[in-house]
Design a protein around this motif. Sequence first.
Motif, PDB file in Angstrom:
ATOM      1  N   ASN A   1       0.871  -1.184   0.000  1.00 48.18           N
ATOM      2  CA  ASN A   1       0.000   0.000   0.000  1.00 48.18           C
ATOM      3  C   ASN A   1       0.897   1.219   0.000  1.00 48.18           C
ATOM      4  N   LEU A   2       1.143   1.752  -1.181  1.00 47.74           N
ATOM      5  CA  LEU A   2       2.159   2.792  -1.348  1.00 47.74           C
ATOM      6  C   LEU A   2       1.789   4.102  -0.679  1.00 47.74           C
ATOM      7  N   ASP A   3       0.557   4.239  -0.218  1.00 40.75           N
ATOM      8  CA  ASP A   3       0.158   5.454   0.491  1.00 40.75           C
ATOM      9  C   ASP A   3       0.565   5.417   1.959  1.00 40.75           C
ATOM     10  N   GLU A   4       1.071   4.291   2.405  1.00 45.75           N
ATOM     11  CA  GLU A   4       1.353   4.088   3.827  1.00 45.75           C
ATOM     12  C   GLU A   4       2.858   4.204   4.097  1.00 45.75           C
ATOM     13  N   VAL A   5       3.221   5.181   4.915  1.00 43.70           N
ATOM     14  CA  VAL A   5       4.610   5.351   5.316  1.00 43.70           C
ATOM     15  C   VAL A   5       4.831   4.595   6.625  1.00 43.70           C
TER      16      VAL A   5
ATOM     17  N   LEU B   1      -3.823 -19.496  -6.634  1.00 42.68           N
ATOM     18  CA  LEU B   1      -3.247 -18.525  -5.692  1.00 42.68           C
ATOM     19  C   LEU B   1      -3.905 -17.167  -5.875  1.00 42.68           C
ATOM     20  N   THR B   2      -4.251 -16.534  -4.771  1.00 49.88           N
ATOM     21  CA  THR B   2      -4.847 -15.205  -4.841  1.00 49.88           C
ATOM     22  C   THR B   2      -3.827 -14.147  -4.452  1.00 49.88           C
ATOM     23  N   ILE B   3      -3.962 -12.986  -5.066  1.00 49.45           N
ATOM     24  CA  ILE B   3      -3.046 -11.873  -4.847  1.00 49.45           C
ATOM     25  C   ILE B   3      -3.769 -10.807  -4.034  1.00 49.45           C
ATOM     26  N   GLY B   4      -3.104 -10.273  -3.031  1.00 51.31           N
ATOM     27  CA  GLY B   4      -3.759  -9.246  -2.231  1.00 51.31           C
ATOM     28  C   GLY B   4      -2.866  -8.691  -1.144  1.00 51.31           C
TER      29      GLY B   4
ATOM     30  N   GLY C   1       1.594 -11.620  -2.090  1.00 48.71           N
ATOM     31  CA  GLY C   1       1.588 -10.185  -1.848  1.00 48.71           C
ATOM     32  C   GLY C   1       2.484  -9.462  -2.835  1.00 48.71           C
ATOM     33  N   PRO C   2       2.996  -8.293  -2.458  1.00 47.52           N
ATOM     34  CA  PRO C   2       3.833  -7.509  -3.358  1.00 47.52           C
ATOM     35  C   PRO C   2       5.292  -7.936  -3.294  1.00 47.52           C
ATOM     36  N   VAL C   3       6.057  -7.595  -4.339  1.00 46.86           N
ATOM     37  CA  VAL C   3       7.510  -7.642  -4.229  1.00 46.86           C
ATOM     38  C   VAL C   3       7.937  -6.351  -3.545  1.00 46.86           C
ATOM     39  N   ILE C   4       9.207  -6.197  -3.263  1.00 48.87           N
ATOM     40  CA  ILE C   4       9.632  -5.195  -2.295  1.00 48.87           C
ATOM     41  C   ILE C   4       9.615  -3.759  -2.806  1.00 48.87           C
ATOM     42  N   ASP C   5       9.923  -3.529  -4.102  1.00 49.41           N
ATOM     43  CA  ASP C   5       9.973  -2.140  -4.579  1.00 49.41           C
ATOM     44  C   ASP C   5       9.913  -2.097  -6.101  1.00 49.41           C
ATOM     45  N   GLN C   6       9.940  -0.869  -6.641  1.00 47.95           N
ATOM     46  CA  GLN C   6       9.820  -0.686  -8.083  1.00 47.95           C
ATOM     47  C   GLN C   6      11.024  -1.250  -8.827  1.00 47.95           C
TER      48      GLN C   6
ATOM     49  N   ALA D   1       0.068  -7.146 -11.477  1.00 49.13           N
ATOM     50  CA  ALA D   1      -1.269  -7.408 -10.928  1.00 49.13           C
ATOM     51  C   ALA D   1      -1.855  -6.128 -10.360  1.00 49.13           C
ATOM     52  N   ASP D   2      -3.158  -6.119 -10.200  1.00 51.20           N
ATOM     53  CA  ASP D   2      -3.848  -4.948  -9.659  1.00 51.20           C
ATOM     54  C   ASP D   2      -3.472  -4.719  -8.201  1.00 51.20           C
ATOM     55  N   GLY D   3      -3.619  -3.494  -7.758  1.00 51.99           N
ATOM     56  CA  GLY D   3      -3.364  -3.154  -6.365  1.00 51.99           C
ATOM     57  C   GLY D   3      -2.443  -1.955  -6.256  1.00 51.99           C
ATOM     58  N   ASN D   4      -2.575  -1.235  -5.166  1.00 48.03           N
ATOM     59  CA  ASN D   4      -1.766  -0.042  -4.939  1.00 48.03           C
ATOM     60  C   ASN D   4      -0.436  -0.438  -4.307  1.00 48.03           C
ATOM     61  N   GLY D   5       0.317  -1.233  -5.069  1.00 47.61           N
ATOM     62  CA  GLY D   5       1.587  -1.734  -4.566  1.00 47.61           C
ATOM     63  C   GLY D   5       2.350  -2.415  -5.669  1.00 47.61           C
ATOM     64  N   PHE D   6       3.405  -3.114  -5.301  1.00 45.38           N
ATOM     65  CA  PHE D   6       4.303  -3.723  -6.271  1.00 45.38           C
ATOM     66  C   PHE D   6       3.907  -5.185  -6.525  1.00 45.38           C
ATOM     67  N   TYR D   7       2.755  -5.367  -7.139  1.00 47.70           N
ATOM     68  CA  TYR D   7       2.200  -6.707  -7.310  1.00 47.70           C
ATOM     69  C   TYR D   7       2.501  -7.264  -8.701  1.00 47.70           C
ATOM     70  N   ILE D   8       2.940  -8.511  -8.724  1.00 44.19           N
ATOM     71  CA  ILE D   8       3.207  -9.229  -9.971  1.00 44.19           C
ATOM     72  C   ILE D   8       2.550 -10.601  -9.887  1.00 44.19           C
TER      73      ILE D   8
END
Length: 522
Positions: A64-68, A355-358, A367-372, A398-405
């Motif tokens: 969730n890229l909006d979360e610091v 497998l579900t992504i989320g 889940g996401p990978v670590i960064d861009q 993949a969809d989501g506000n993060g680094f999803y593949i």
Amino acid sequence: MTTNTQKAPYKNEALTDFSIEENKKAIQEAIVKAKAALGQKYPLYIGEEKIYTEEKIISINPGNLDEVIGSVSKGTQELAEKAMQVAVETFETWKKVSPAERAEYLFKAADLMRQRKHEFSSLLVLESGKNWVEADADTAEAIDFLEFYAREMIRLSETSIHQPLTQIAGEENKMTYIPLGVGIVISPFNFPLAIMAGTAVAGIVTGNTVILKPADNTPVIAAKFVELMEEAGLPKGVLSYIPGDALEVGEYLVEHPKTRFISFTGSRAVGCRIYEKASKVQEGQIWLKRVVAEMGGKDGIVVDETADLDAAATAIVAAAFGFQGQKCSAGSRAIIVDSAYDEVVGKVIELTKNLTIGLPEENAPVGPVIDQKSVDKIMKYIEIGKEEGTLVVGGSKADGNGFYIEPTVFVGVSPEARIMKEEIFGPVLAISKAADWKEAIDIFNNTEYGLTGSFFSQEDARIEYALETQHCGNLYINKKCTGALVGAQPFGGFNMSGTDSKAGGYDYLLLFTQGKLTSRKF
């Protein structure tokens, strides 16, 4: 003084069963609490000082890229030098502290972490993108390292003669192991608690002082660990915490003439650079630096036609896509004999598609990978894979506000393909066909790495051949190639996987010591 509990046989920290409602509720509450505390500022730890710098490393939730997660003070070369001087000075007193007393700090830290297990796991979920199970295992392994290395230090110290020396009449000959000096620990993002804590305390409990440079993506978890060690009473200056630039801080400390050893976990490229830089004797340096390195792998699972094919397929998918393939032990290759190939591939495809992504905080399997930067590298390899094999699952972001593949599977891949030989460090699985089980093992060995591997078969003669022939540091029979347990499965590999240091093993602490022989004539 060791307690009766500490003298009892070593037992790994139990993993949490999240199918139990009480445990599920506990981790959910811990995540809510952790989210409420996000955005804090964290200092550097250098001796007595906690230093807040103007420049910060901003840690972001990869899911969730909006979360610091937090802002961590960023070290400089000047502050790295200050940390070195403090570590050098502190070493003179710390090395004289008894092994039992040094071990006691680890026992205290293990107890504290055990009490706050979900607190640490929730931060792993938010900062590194691990789901509940992966985060819980990371925290449990950190506790294991603290407990195991403390016990090991006591065991080593209570053995008056560590080697069965030949005794000579009229003489007393003893071999003891003394600390090295100041160590630099450069830890990875993928096990930001377990590996970071394990490598740091291995140096500390053996009487060395340690300067910790954590991964830029997960500095808050490391800061929380440093806080924990402070709470456990570890004397100031024994452990310094200085996140910062790889060159300005990391390389400066690697090259420093007062650095005695470097403990590194990360990529092959960075590990080789550290090895090269550490090998050069600097002005004023009076020793050769010791490098303890774990540098990744291109791990694989070999399946023959006699194997339990359901179990093999389940293991392949778990090893390939656990924590999005971001493990040095990840099974990013599967080599299957011709007669079982189609059946196993079909099962792998079906399991992968399920497998579900989320969000990791919702315990999604993927889940996401670590960064861009990781996204860009993985997607580049996926494009390469499209030229080298047949894409049957995934292949896209993949969809989501993060680094999803998407979990991605390529089949019909040549043993010489890049995606069969190069470490991708993401959710990408390459599957190759072998004419028979011996050829499958040859394909497995066809890489510059040698960390982990698996062999699935029901034939004892074949298993014996695999045990002797598959060239990797950790070989598993009829099980996945990830998930080594401290004390039971010492972890470390061959070739470009590192220096064959076996973390969580009974000889590991000796890497942070030097042998001193004393011979007294009567």
